[in-house]
Scaffold this active site. Structure first.
Site, mmCIF file in Angstrom:
data_model
loop_
_atom_site.group_PDB
_atom_site.id
_atom_site.type_symbol
_atom_site.label_atom_id
_atom_site.label_comp_id
_atom_site.label_asym_id
_atom_site.label_seq_id
_atom_site.Cartn_x
_atom_site.Cartn_y
_atom_site.Cartn_z
ATOM 1 N N TYR A 81 0.941 -1.239 0.209
ATOM 2 C CA TYR A 81 -0.052 0.022 -0.019
ATOM 3 C C TYR A 81 0.831 1.342 0.024
ATOM 4 O O TYR A 81 2.079 1.246 0.625
ATOM 5 C CB TYR A 81 -1.127 0.009 1.056
ATOM 6 C CG TYR A 81 -0.281 0.398 2.470
ATOM 7 C CD1 TYR A 81 -0.120 1.665 3.187
ATOM 8 C CD2 TYR A 81 0.074 -0.848 3.334
ATOM 9 C CE1 TYR A 81 0.410 1.826 4.106
ATOM 10 C CE2 TYR A 81 0.718 -0.438 4.673
ATOM 11 C CZ TYR A 81 0.696 0.690 5.253
ATOM 12 O OH TYR A 81 1.266 1.028 6.292
ATOM 13 N N CYS A 82 0.236 2.293 -0.451
ATOM 14 C CA CYS A 82 1.018 3.668 -0.395
ATOM 15 C C CYS A 82 -0.178 4.484 -0.019
ATOM 16 O O CYS A 82 -0.970 4.233 0.891
ATOM 17 C CB CYS A 82 1.382 4.034 -1.812
ATOM 18 S SG CYS A 82 0.154 4.442 -3.275
ATOM 19 N N TRP A 83 -0.185 5.918 -0.185
ATOM 20 C CA TRP A 83 -0.938 6.688 0.271
ATOM 21 C C TRP A 83 -2.529 6.574 -0.075
ATOM 22 O O TRP A 83 -3.211 6.477 0.962
ATOM 23 C CB TRP A 83 -0.657 8.240 -0.180
ATOM 24 C CG TRP A 83 0.330 8.835 0.701
ATOM 25 C CD1 TRP A 83 1.697 9.451 0.459
ATOM 26 C CD2 TRP A 83 0.185 9.383 2.110
ATOM 27 N NE1 TRP A 83 2.083 9.881 1.458
ATOM 28 C CE2 TRP A 83 1.259 9.840 2.638
ATOM 29 C CE3 TRP A 83 -0.865 9.209 2.836
ATOM 30 C CZ2 TRP A 83 1.544 10.271 3.752
ATOM 31 C CZ3 TRP A 83 -0.504 9.743 4.253
ATOM 32 C CH2 TRP A 83 0.695 10.526 4.671
ATOM 33 N N CYS A 87 -2.454 7.751 -5.534
ATOM 34 C CA CYS A 87 -1.081 7.374 -5.723
ATOM 35 C C CYS A 87 -0.920 6.164 -6.381
ATOM 36 O O CYS A 87 -1.543 5.236 -6.037
ATOM 37 C CB CYS A 87 -0.582 7.535 -4.162
ATOM 38 S SG CYS A 87 1.122 6.572 -4.142
#
Length: 139
Positions: A81-83, A87
């Site tokens: 996962y990221c933001w 993203c």
């Protein structure tokens, strides 16, 4: 809207997405159940310090190719996962994990939706229990 749709193509499309994507609620449930997978936060160190999912491993996306094999167990599925939805860092990291032969999924919604759904997270200064955003989850 009127279209003629090949339903077999739709089945293949949506099954393909589910094979490689998961959402924050499913990840939360899998963590609570003790399911065997490695959750990887691919954001920068400053973002990690600002907040991350408890139990996640921090491996910035640009380092996946260089550090994954020394850091992440190849025998366990990986969820990255990221933001958030705007993203694509998790998508890029998932591609790198896949190139290295890992079984990988992307957590859609990212950290933003983890917080918006009211799931606890950790910061450099300690744990946080956010309020549920009523636009994303029932209160």
């Amino acid at each position: 809207m009127t279209t003629t749709q090949d339903t077999s193509a739709a089945v293949a499309h949506f099954a393909g997405r589910l094979a490689f994507e998961t959402d924050v609620s499913d990840v939360h449930a899998a963590l609570a159940a003790g399911s065997p997978f490695t959750l990887v936060d691919v954001r920068s160190p400053a973002c990690w310090d600002q907040g991350h999912v408890p139990g996640a491993v921090h491996l910035p996306g640009g380092k996946v190719r260089l550090r994954a094999e020394q850091t992440i167990d190849r025998e366990r599925p990986v969820v990255v996962y990221c933001w958030g939805p705007a993203c694509n860092g998790a998508t890029k990291a998932a591609l790198e994990f896949a190139k290295l032969g890992y079984q990988v999924k992307e957590m859609i919604g990212g950290f933003e939706y983890w917080v918006r759904e009211g799931f606890a997270y950790e910061t450099a200064t300690g744990p946080v229990q956010p309020d549920v955003d009523p636009l994303t989850s029932p209160v």
